[in-house]
Design a protein around this motif. Structure first.
Motif, PDB file in Angstrom:
ATOM      1  N   LEU A  75       5.598 -26.061  34.876  1.00 46.21           N
ATOM      2  CA  LEU A  75       5.190 -26.434  36.237  1.00 46.21           C
ATOM      3  C   LEU A  75       3.834 -27.136  36.259  1.00 46.21           C
ATOM      4  O   LEU A  75       3.395 -27.607  37.311  1.00 46.21           O
ATOM      5  CB  LEU A  75       5.174 -25.195  37.136  1.00 46.21           C
ATOM      6  N   PHE A  76       3.156 -27.208  35.108  1.00 47.07           N
ATOM      7  CA  PHE A  76       1.859 -27.891  35.046  1.00 47.07           C
ATOM      8  C   PHE A  76       1.951 -29.349  35.514  1.00 47.07           C
ATOM      9  O   PHE A  76       1.100 -29.792  36.279  1.00 47.07           O
ATOM     10  CB  PHE A  76       1.286 -27.811  33.628  1.00 47.07           C
ATOM     11  N   PRO A  77       2.944 -30.142  35.032  1.00 49.24           N
ATOM     12  CA  PRO A  77       2.974 -31.543  35.476  1.00 49.24           C
ATOM     13  C   PRO A  77       3.056 -31.673  37.002  1.00 49.24           C
ATOM     14  O   PRO A  77       2.374 -32.511  37.588  1.00 49.24           O
ATOM     15  CB  PRO A  77       4.242 -32.101  34.814  1.00 49.24           C
ATOM     16  N   PHE A  78       3.880 -30.831  37.648  1.00 49.16           N
ATOM     17  CA  PHE A  78       3.996 -30.879  39.101  1.00 49.16           C
ATOM     18  C   PHE A  78       2.658 -30.555  39.765  1.00 49.16           C
ATOM     19  O   PHE A  78       2.174 -31.310  40.620  1.00 49.16           O
ATOM     20  CB  PHE A  78       5.075 -29.889  39.565  1.00 49.16           C
ATOM     21  N   ALA A  79       2.056 -29.427  39.365  1.00 50.02           N
ATOM     22  CA  ALA A  79       0.797 -28.993  39.995  1.00 50.02           C
ATOM     23  C   ALA A  79      -0.319 -30.011  39.734  1.00 50.02           C
ATOM     24  O   ALA A  79      -1.136 -30.299  40.612  1.00 50.02           O
ATOM     25  CB  ALA A  79       0.403 -27.609  39.468  1.00 50.02           C
ATOM     26  N   THR A  80      -0.314 -30.572  38.519  1.00 43.79           N
ATOM     27  CA  THR A  80      -1.326 -31.566  38.160  1.00 43.79           C
ATOM     28  C   THR A  80      -1.193 -32.813  39.032  1.00 43.79           C
ATOM     29  O   THR A  80      -2.179 -33.340  39.548  1.00 43.79           O
ATOM     30  CB  THR A  80      -1.159 -31.955  36.679  1.00 43.79           C
TER      31      THR A  80
END
Lengths: 198, 198, 198, 198
Positions: free
Chosen positions: A87-92
């Protein structure tokens, strides 16, 4: 079951997560340098998340190195960690594209917090399998950094709604204290290897 | 031909499928928390598909562990399985973006069903290569779960047009009965290792 | 230099190419089954390219299996092959989205043709390194399929402008003659292993 | 800590970078050949970046081959290199889509320059770990190409604003001088292996 395929699969997922994040840095339509200006916060978020994923890969590597065999719970604890990291890419991207607005900056802390908890659960699962007298249990010890990080995220998330720059500073600070690689495990390993040879 | 490259390639494809699914969770344009609300069904679909792919990776891992050598039919049966798994991101995104509307919820069952059949075919191909007296044949036994799952999908797909929540509940139920890792193969392996040592 | 890292890198690239193709199957906006109708040609193109990439992975696997060591030219011949294979998702998507219109159907043959030539060059580079008396040289023999395929692509590309279905049929036909795995190398390997044991 | 997982992770990231670049070559809406004309500069940028990433993979492979063990600084120097390489798809797409306009052509040189510096830092980190008498230190020697490349990029970046074709020609020229694989390390390795056998 060996740990090799677990490492290979985790490496694959981490390599993809770290790389597809860059796809969120959309190519601008203009062709002069000023077209890049709105991308600066996206770029900064990318750098921060890249460092975080690098830290996770690095520590994951060390932790599995001290693991002799893999059980069902370890496998699922590992997938659980990969889920939150995915989920890092989305939150980033949400944080970057909104130039560190309060809600996206707060939300960025959620996968950070959940990944920290998932990492701790994975550590527990490995120690549970190997016994409390194991190398990893010895190496982890009181695990100050592992306890400090989720606490700091828990502080940063509500603070983001009040003043988002404080939350951002906390995220950067936690990354910095982890950038120092996890020497505890390395030292314990070397001591043990020394003893084994002696 | 060894099974290592087959495992590595399957791991790679599974790692990519599980990770690109997250790309379908499009970053919202708004910057407040309410902008995330329409993403909740997309997120829930992502969680379900992540769990399914984790189960496939886990069981695939166990099955190949009990495989000594790889033949042409095994290779193609494996690619056939990967083909249906590669459609998970599409089916997941269509179901999530349409908030579990009937047709997308029904369609979600199609790759689930086809992947279950493809997994069964792969199992057959491995047993055919190794003989019915093989470790895997012994471990699989009557294969209750492997027969129950496609039956349940076949029930869920038409039900989705009548009341999609029942279909959704069946998909979740099948995932839950598989979350328990495939102990049959593990136990058979351990018994055999015990016998070999004795 | 060993062949392991070459295999691992090729596996990675092939796994990604085969998987990102599915991203070109854009999720439709409607939520009823008729929304899927325009996707049928995209899906058929995807199936065809998936089979082609599966064939390449399969044969690449066999060819490197008969390779003892890797040289600079082999490395670059391999990258050259991966380059043309990396264009499959683009050609597949253009052909599928335009429902097999003449120009996209003709263009689809170009990466097929170039990849066939690149595969042949890689085979030459490996045989050049190992000598004409090598196992691979023996196994490849007159290489009928390897010579027939580019010839058929060369015929199909201009025919696509006249009647695209003939070109499409040729693409499917070539895939079918390759679906039979490359038994030549397998047989030569087994013969050699037999001789070595005797 | 072994170098295997470092290689596997780097291979994964490089394989993904090299492959997702092709996603920037957007499928055109028209269905005749003229629809491909605006894609020609995008394709040419893709070829150039593919060759650059191939060179990095190739030389990275050689360098790690001469590395016995991996330390924390080597790990982070490697991640630093991967970070700059991960920006290649962005820089390539911006330059290609703007048909080699001055600013994007200049910016393309920035990840090239930074990756060259990062590669040099990684080389330093490995030599620092292994001692100046190490095989790699001996093989690298005066490192003419390694010093020439960043100098040429530094020249090309400002020149792009004056006449972008000169910058483009420099980028192509540097790629050409590197296409010759790094024989220095290979030769030093072979000499050493010869001595060890003697």
């Amino acid at each position: 079951m060996g740990r090799n395929r677990l490492e290979a699969f985790s490496d694959g997922v981490l390599a993809i997560i770290i790389t597809i994040m860059v796809l969120e840095m959309k190519v601008p339509h203009g062709s002069d340098l000023s077209a890049l200006r709105p991308l600066i916060p996206v770029f900064l978020s990318y750098v921060l998340s890249f460092v975080y994923l690098g830290i996770y890969w690095n520590n994951h590597h060390h932790m599995l190195h001290a693991t002799q065999s893999v059980s069902g719970p370890i496998l699922w604890a590992n997938l659980h960690l990969l889920f939150w990291l995915s989920l890092f890419p989305f939150a980033t991207a949400w944080m970057g594209e909104n130039h560190f607005a309060p809600a996206p900056t707060a939300l960025y802390g959620v996968p950070l917090l959940m990944a920290a908890i998932a990492y701790w659960l994975l550590q527990r699962a490995i120690i549970a399998k190997q016994g409390r007298a194991s190398l990893l249990a010895f190496a982890v010890g009181s695990d100050l950094k592992g306890k400090l990080s989720p606490t700091l995220y828990l502080v940063a998330i509500p603070l983001a709604f009040w003043h988002q720059w404080i939350a951002g500073a906390i995220y950067v600070f936690v990354a910095l204290i982890w950038l120092v690689p996890d020497r505890r495990i390395e030292r314990a390993l070397q001591k043990k290897l020394g003893r084994d040879k002696a």
